[in-house]
Design a protein around this motif. Structure first.
Motif, short mmCIF file in Angstrom:
data_model
loop_
_atom_site.label_atom_id
_atom_site.label_comp_id
_atom_site.label_asym_id
_atom_site.label_seq_id
_atom_site.Cartn_x
_atom_site.Cartn_y
_atom_site.Cartn_z
N UNK A 140 0.84 -1.20 0.00
CA UNK A 140 0.00 0.00 0.00
C UNK A 140 0.87 1.25 0.00
N UNK A 141 0.41 2.26 -0.71
CA UNK A 141 1.05 3.57 -0.69
C UNK A 141 -0.05 4.60 -0.52
N UNK A 142 0.11 5.50 0.45
CA UNK A 142 -0.92 6.53 0.58
C UNK A 142 -0.31 7.82 1.11
N UNK A 143 -0.98 8.91 0.78
CA UNK A 143 -0.47 10.23 1.12
C UNK A 143 -0.98 10.65 2.49
N UNK A 144 -0.10 11.27 3.26
CA UNK A 144 -0.50 11.80 4.56
C UNK A 144 0.05 13.22 4.69
N UNK A 162 8.89 9.78 -3.38
CA UNK A 162 9.09 8.38 -3.77
C UNK A 162 9.34 8.30 -5.27
N UNK A 163 10.15 7.31 -5.64
CA UNK A 163 10.48 7.09 -7.05
C UNK A 163 10.12 5.65 -7.40
N UNK A 164 9.30 5.49 -8.43
CA UNK A 164 8.95 4.15 -8.90
C UNK A 164 9.94 3.74 -9.99
N UNK A 165 10.72 2.71 -9.69
CA UNK A 165 11.64 2.14 -10.69
C UNK A 165 11.39 0.63 -10.75
N UNK A 166 10.13 0.29 -10.84
CA UNK A 166 9.69 -1.10 -10.65
C UNK A 166 9.59 -1.89 -11.95
N UNK A 167 10.05 -1.31 -13.08
CA UNK A 167 10.04 -2.06 -14.33
C UNK A 167 8.64 -2.52 -14.70
N UNK A 179 -4.41 5.32 -8.21
CA UNK A 179 -4.20 6.74 -7.98
C UNK A 179 -4.57 7.57 -9.22
N UNK A 180 -5.32 6.94 -10.13
CA UNK A 180 -5.80 7.62 -11.34
C UNK A 180 -4.73 7.81 -12.41
N UNK A 181 -3.60 7.14 -12.28
CA UNK A 181 -2.62 7.16 -13.37
C UNK A 181 -3.08 6.19 -14.45
N UNK A 182 -2.97 6.62 -15.71
CA UNK A 182 -3.33 5.73 -16.81
C UNK A 182 -2.16 4.80 -17.11
N UNK A 183 -2.45 3.51 -17.19
CA UNK A 183 -1.42 2.53 -17.53
C UNK A 183 -1.73 1.97 -18.92
N UNK A 184 -0.76 2.11 -19.83
CA UNK A 184 -0.91 1.52 -21.16
C UNK A 184 -0.70 0.01 -21.00
N UNK A 185 -1.69 -0.81 -21.39
CA UNK A 185 -1.60 -2.26 -21.14
C UNK A 185 -0.31 -2.85 -21.71
N UNK A 186 0.38 -3.68 -20.93
CA UNK A 186 1.66 -4.23 -21.37
C UNK A 186 1.51 -5.36 -22.39
N UNK A 187 2.42 -5.37 -23.35
CA UNK A 187 2.56 -6.50 -24.28
C UNK A 187 4.06 -6.77 -24.43
N UNK A 367 0.50 12.99 -9.26
CA UNK A 367 0.81 12.78 -7.84
C UNK A 367 1.99 13.66 -7.42
N UNK A 368 1.83 14.46 -6.36
CA UNK A 368 2.93 15.31 -5.90
C UNK A 368 4.09 14.51 -5.31
N UNK A 369 5.31 14.91 -5.63
CA UNK A 369 6.51 14.28 -5.07
C UNK A 369 6.66 12.80 -5.43
#
Length: 405
Positions: A140-144, A162-167, A179-187, A367-369
């Motif tokens: 879980x990730x949430x803003x406080x 935070x930095x997402x480098x999760x491949x 979080x309302x980010x659009x994800x282009x479906x992976x192929x 998303x901020x930061x």
């Protein structure tokens, strides 16, 4: 108990480490942690390039470099003007890792071992007191009010950025989507083609330049083609698979592959060449006189496919046989049924929508930061060190903005 850091990087791969190290170098006062879900870090670095680590490519002009990216070409122009292949070489040299250029432009550590890159990253992490925390699956990730809170299976963390480098991690994409980010479906991208044709696959190991295309599409690529025991591979096929990643997924990897073994030559031009051979080499055996410099086994395969006898002389060729041979040399067709992963190259087309990222800073526009680097975003490249260069560049931009803000 909550562990608190200025920066938390989610993902202990190439992009994660490069981001952390560049933040630390530019602002040593910041506290940094890398959270990795696996027991080990940098596992993809370890196996890349057959264990040699194809660090980057010797293409030093940003406008030329972007052309190797089926997705991300437009977006990477600015970033590559900030941190390009030459900057990568300089960074590694500064940290006592010298790179060498191979004939095809790929660059590897002089040691020919990916462990050199891993050791460099680990040693620098210790130098800068970067916390490497393994076996931590972010749930879980949430803003406080205090920043970003992260829950793993057994620990709680707090970070200002935070930095997402999760491949290509589907769970992290799902999290970002919440979080309302659009994800282009992976192929899949970078794969080889399966062809069930015993006569072709018996030629496994033969490589020859070819222009390859998918019938009834605009997809085309050129380069060396390699015949394998399951079908075809090599740079030409990998380029085609990268640029056609989405189209080929829609076709469920069932399509007709067209091969022009003469590359830029048309069928009628080759027919004329064959007519000249018939005149100039009339008394010579066609199986022994190979004007086009094909590997012997491949040339014999073409002749057999055109139904030309093994004892035939060039003078014996009928018009129908010449037309058939010209057709095979320029419009050879095979039915592809499925794909195979290319060695250990696990490259995916898809990820965070590029429109939702500021490519001057790699910040999320939503998303901020929050920042992104590497293959978590919808950027991928052909094989040759280009995917790593995307990781280094996007990591450097994110790190620079974080360190100075």
């Amino acid at each position: 108990m909550i562990q608190s850091f200025d920066i938390i990087i989610i993902g202990g791969g190439a992009a994660g480490f490069f981001t952390a190290l560049n933040i630390a170098e530019q602002n040593p006062k910041l506290t940094i942690a890398i959270l990795e879900r696996g027991k080990e870090v940098l596992t993809k670095v370890k196996i890349s390039g057959g264990g040699r680590c194809n660090v980057t490519h010797a293409c030093f002009i940003p406008n030329d470099l972007v052309k190797f990216y089926p997705r991300g070409e437009k977006e990477l122009k600015g970033p590559f003007n900030q941190f390009c292949s030459g900057d990568t070489i300089a960074w590694f040299e500064k940290h006592k890792v010298n790179l060498k250029i191979e004939e095809d432009g790929r660059m590897f550590p002089e040691s020919d071992s990916s462990q050199t890159i891993i050791d460099c990253f680990i040693n620098l992490s210790k130098k800068y007191n970067i916390q490497i925390i393994t076996s931590q699956t972010v749930q879980n990730v949430f803003q406080s009010e205090k920043g970003w809170k992260l829950d793993t299976q057994n620990q709680k963390y707090l970070a200002q950025k935070i930095v997402f480098t999760t491949g290509s991690n589907p769970k992290m994409w799902d999290l970002l989507q919440s979080f309302e980010h659009k994800i282009v479906p992976p192929v899949p991208s970078l794969f080889t083609f399966n062809i069930k044709n015993k006569k072709l696959t018996e030629l496994m190991g033969i490589a020859h330049p070819a222009t390859v295309s998918i019938k009834n599409t605009k997809l085309v690529a050129s380069g060396p083609l390699l015949i394998t025991h399951w079908g075809v591979s090599g740079p030409a096929i990998l380029r085609l698979s990268a640029w056609g990643a989405r189209d080929l997924a829609q076709l469920n990897y069932n399509f007709t592959l067209q091969l022009n073994w003469m590359q830029e030559y048309e069928t009628n031009e080759i027919e004329n060449e064959l007519k000249e051979c018939k005149t100039e080499s009339a008394k010579q055996n066609i199986y022994k006189k190979n004007k086009f410099n094909f590997p012997t086994r491949l040339w014999h395969y073409f002749l057999n496919k055109a139904e030309i006898d093994a004892d035939a002389k060039w003078a014996d060729l009928s018009k129908k046989q010449m037309q058939a041979l010209a057709q095979i040399l320029t419009q050879d067709e095979y039915q592809v049924n499925g794909k195979s992963t290319f060695k250990d190259e696990f490259v995916t087309a898809g990820g965070v929508d590029l429109k939702e990222i500021n490519f001057k800073t790699m910040q999320s526009k939503i998303l901020p930061n929050v920042y992104f680097a590497g293959e978590v975003v919808n950027i991928d490249a052909i094989t040759g060190g280009f995917n790593f260069q995307n990781a280094w560049t996007t990591s450097y931009l994110a790190a620079t903005h974080i360190a100075n803000n």
